[in-house]
Design an enzyme around this catalytic site. Structure first.
Site, PDB file in Angstrom:
ATOM      1  N   ARG A   1       0.803  -1.222   0.000  1.00 54.12           N
ATOM      2  CA  ARG A   1       0.000   0.000   0.000  1.00 54.12           C
ATOM      3  C   ARG A   1       0.837   1.274   0.000  1.00 54.12           C
ATOM      4  O   ARG A   1       0.351   2.336  -0.377  1.00 54.12           O
ATOM      5  CB  ARG A   1      -1.033  -0.031   1.125  1.00 54.12           C
ATOM      6  CG  ARG A   1      -2.304  -0.751   0.666  1.00 54.12           C
ATOM      7  CD  ARG A   1      -3.239  -1.046   1.795  1.00 54.12           C
ATOM      8  NE  ARG A   1      -2.731  -2.146   2.576  1.00 54.12           N
ATOM      9  CZ  ARG A   1      -2.795  -2.229   3.902  1.00 54.12           C
ATOM     10  NH1 ARG A   1      -3.362  -1.263   4.575  1.00 54.12           N
ATOM     11  NH2 ARG A   1      -2.311  -3.269   4.522  1.00 54.12           N
TER      12      ARG A   1
ATOM     13  N   GLU B   1       4.487  -9.886  15.330  1.00 53.23           N
ATOM     14  CA  GLU B   1       3.871 -10.367  16.575  1.00 53.23           C
ATOM     15  C   GLU B   1       4.202 -11.857  16.755  1.00 53.23           C
ATOM     16  O   GLU B   1       4.599 -12.298  17.825  1.00 53.23           O
ATOM     17  CB  GLU B   1       2.363 -10.147  16.489  1.00 53.23           C
ATOM     18  CG  GLU B   1       1.672 -10.198  17.829  1.00 53.23           C
ATOM     19  CD  GLU B   1       0.183  -9.913  17.688  1.00 53.23           C
ATOM     20  OE1 GLU B   1      -0.250  -9.464  16.605  1.00 53.23           O
ATOM     21  OE2 GLU B   1      -0.539 -10.163  18.669  1.00 53.23           O
TER      22      GLU B   1
HETATM   23  P1  AMP Z   1       3.397  -2.025  11.555  1.00 55.30           P
HETATM   24  O1  AMP Z   1       2.781  -2.741  12.698  1.00 55.30           O
HETATM   25  O2  AMP Z   1       3.506  -0.535  11.817  1.00 55.30           O
HETATM   26  O3  AMP Z   1       4.693  -2.627  11.142  1.00 55.30           O
HETATM   27  O4  AMP Z   1       2.376  -2.171  10.345  1.00 55.30           O
HETATM   28  C1  AMP Z   1       2.630  -3.004   9.293  1.00 55.30           C
HETATM   29  C2  AMP Z   1       1.771  -2.707   8.092  1.00 55.30           C
HETATM   30  O5  AMP Z   1       0.494  -3.286   8.313  1.00 55.30           O
HETATM   31  C3  AMP Z   1       1.572  -1.250   7.788  1.00 55.30           C
HETATM   32  O6  AMP Z   1       2.300  -0.937   6.628  1.00 55.30           O
HETATM   33  C4  AMP Z   1       0.103  -1.083   7.555  1.00 55.30           C
HETATM   34  O7  AMP Z   1      -0.133  -0.872   6.166  1.00 55.30           O
HETATM   35  C5  AMP Z   1      -0.527  -2.414   7.934  1.00 55.30           C
HETATM   36  N1  AMP Z   1      -1.463  -2.330   9.062  1.00 55.30           N
HETATM   37  C6  AMP Z   1      -1.227  -2.685  10.340  1.00 55.30           C
HETATM   38  N2  AMP Z   1      -2.311  -2.565  11.104  1.00 55.30           N
HETATM   39  C7  AMP Z   1      -3.293  -2.103  10.292  1.00 55.30           C
HETATM   40  C8  AMP Z   1      -4.668  -1.773  10.489  1.00 55.30           C
HETATM   41  N3  AMP Z   1      -5.286  -1.883  11.677  1.00 55.30           N
HETATM   42  N4  AMP Z   1      -5.372  -1.328   9.413  1.00 55.30           N
HETATM   43  C9  AMP Z   1      -4.769  -1.218   8.195  1.00 55.30           C
HETATM   44  N5  AMP Z   1      -3.497  -1.526   7.955  1.00 55.30           N
HETATM   45  C10 AMP Z   1      -2.748  -1.964   8.983  1.00 55.30           C
END
Ligand code: AMP
Length: 175
Positions: free
Chosen positions: A61, A98
């Protein structure tokens, strides 16, 4: 359109991709002509004075927003991809999820030492992905001048994981 109005264009989907996750769906923002323009212009505006040479986008994205921001700023675009997608010599980083680990790759010649690099993604959740990408950029000698997001899930505390980098988000959610 005001940036705060973008929240009305983001769809929240419960239990996607698994039970208990509230998914912030940007496709409803993307299909709105004014919404798309507002999001891109607001991100670009914030970084105009920062003068990045390159905007790095994270598969998948991040590939929607990062090239548009790069275009608006007159910068180049560099993709960071899932393993084994990039054809030339790559640098890889493994990072913790996780449960388990994930990896991302960048072309070794994508970033010249000293280049000013802006990283752009759609959502800041735990910050693990953006932190890994920042390290990848630094491995190649790039200078991370900003990490920008459309959405920040503030309650997950991702910003603290990115403590040493300038983080900016258009929209913050407290839950
Ligand atoms: P992160 O936990 O910051 O490493 O997030 C990883 C990726 O997952 C990010 O690039 C977001 O695009 C996606 N992501 C994580 N949580 C969500 C959520 N609740 N809704 C949409 N996208 C999410």
């Amino acid at each position: 359109m005001q940036v705060e109005q973008l929240k009305a264009l983001i769809r929240q989907v419960p239990d996607f991709p698994k039970p208990g996750i509230l998914f912030y769906d940007i496709t409803t923002l993307l299909k709105d002509a004014q919404g798309l323009r507002t999001a891109i212009e607001a991100l670009a505006e914030h970084y105009r004075q920062v003068r990045p040479d390159l905007v790095v986008g994270i598969e998948a994205r991040g590939f929607i927003f990062a090239p548009a921001v790069a275009y608006a700023l007159g910068a180049g675009f560099v993709p960071v991809r899932k393993p084994n997608k990039l054809p030339a010599a790559t640098e890889r980083i493994e990072y913790a999820l996780e449960y388990g680990t994930d990896s991302l790759e960048i072309h070794r010649d994508a970033i010249s030492p000293g280049a000013r690099v802006l990283i752009v993604d759609d959502v800041l959740a735990t910050g693990g992905t953006a932190q890994a990408v920042a390290r990848l950029v630094e491995k190649l000698g790039g200078n991370v001048v900003g990490i920008g997001f459309v959405i920040e899930l503030s309650f997950l505390g991702g910003r603290s994981k990115l403590g040493n980098y300038p983080v900016y988000s258009l929209l913050q959610y407290e839950r």
